[in-house]
Design an enzyme around this catalytic site. Structure first.
Site, mmCIF file in Angstrom:
data_model
loop_
_atom_site.group_PDB
_atom_site.id
_atom_site.type_symbol
_atom_site.label_atom_id
_atom_site.label_comp_id
_atom_site.label_asym_id
_atom_site.label_seq_id
_atom_site.Cartn_x
_atom_site.Cartn_y
_atom_site.Cartn_z
ATOM 1 C CD GLU A 113 -3.014 -1.074 2.240
ATOM 2 O OE1 GLU A 113 -2.611 -0.628 3.329
ATOM 3 O OE2 GLU A 113 -4.134 -1.567 2.081
ATOM 4 C CD GLU A 169 4.107 -20.994 11.844
ATOM 5 O OE1 GLU A 169 4.216 -21.225 13.060
ATOM 6 O OE2 GLU A 169 3.182 -20.318 11.365
#
Length: 281
Positions: free
Chosen positions: A85, A116
């Site tokens: 963004e 992960e």
């Protein structure tokens, strides 16, 4: 230092609410909202930590560095979201703020098994961007123990790359190895262990603070306006025209003409003032 599997995580504690399947919809919503209201208060306690990190981020970027976010699951997705963004909001290069998620782009939509838990790929993912000591790396992990993030930050420290972190447990392993740790202690989730809820909200709010404050300090905002935003649709073009009209006290048509010529509100403002200055001499 290795992540301690016996580390006490408040994010994993039992919810304060029981028998959720029997709770009326109105009560579920009320109680989720009640828990969410505690998040800003938890962030308020971490404001000094956030301030220290913002000051360092600004320093790094001014000296030619970049800001990296690295995380897994929800934390990784939030980092990628905030990074993605920045170009449309502030008009910066997509290479200035970079989000990295365990498992790559596929993990943005689908869980990638064991991603992960890797102790190697976090550093490898950073190295793919030719990371240097000019850059800043922020590890995002609600638990504060994610091996992918922990090992990446550890390698950064060994390579003299400045590290920071955003976690939701006190004195976590990731916080302890970060130069600039941010700890937002939100407590147990409404659904036990579902850190996409309060912890995710806390992380999103902190990320908003980091990039927004940094970009203001770096000059990408004028007054309270996104003068460097990408004019990617009619709504944003119209907003840009309005900014020019208000800032320069000019007609709508003149503002449209300036924006069509310069494709950027800030450039249009600078050019207008330079032209006006030259005309007075």
């Amino acid at each position: 230092m290795k992540p301690n599997k016996s580390f006490h995580k408040t994010t994993e504690q039992d919810s304060h609410y029981s028998n959720l399947e029997n709770m009326p919809v109105a009560d579920i919503l009320k109680n989720i909202n009640k828990e969410d209201n505690s998040v800003p208060k938890a962030i308020e306690k971490a404001l000094p930590q956030i301030e220290s990190l913002v000051i360092k981020i600004v320093e790094k970027i001014k000296n030619g560095g970049r800001l990296f976010y690295i995380g897994a699951g929800t934390s990784g997705r939030l980092g990628v979201l905030d990074a993605s963004e920045c170009p449309p909001t502030f008009g910066v290069s997509p290479n200035l703020v970079i989000g990295i998620i365990a498992g790559g782009d596929k993990a943005l939509k689908h869980a990638v098994e064991n991603a992960e838990d890797s102790t190697n790929t976090g550093w490898e993912d950073l190295m793919a961007h030719n990371i240097t000591s000019k850059d800043m790396v922020v590890g995002i992990a609600a638990s504060g123990t994610t091996p992918y993030v922990f090992s990446a930050l550890k390698k950064c420290n060994e390579s003299q790359i400045t590290t920071a972190s955003i976690t939701c447990n006190k004195n976590s392993p990731i916080s302890r190895i970060s130069k600039y740790p941010i700890e937002v202690i939100v407590g147990p989730e409404f659904i036990t262990g579902s850190s996409r809820m309060k912890a995710g909200t806390a992380q999103k709010l902190v990320l908003n603070m980091l990039t927004t404050t940094s970009m203001i300090q770096l000059g990408y905002i004028k007054d309270n306006k996104m003068v460097n935003m990408m004019l990617s649709n009619e709504k944003l073009k119209n907003r840009g025209v309005k900014m020019l009209q208000e800032q320069l006290n000019i007609s709508q048509q003149e503002a449209i003409s300036l924006l069509e010529t310069h494709k950027n509100v800030n450039k249009a403002i600078q050019t207008y003032y330079e032209r006006s200055k030259n005309q007075t001499h």
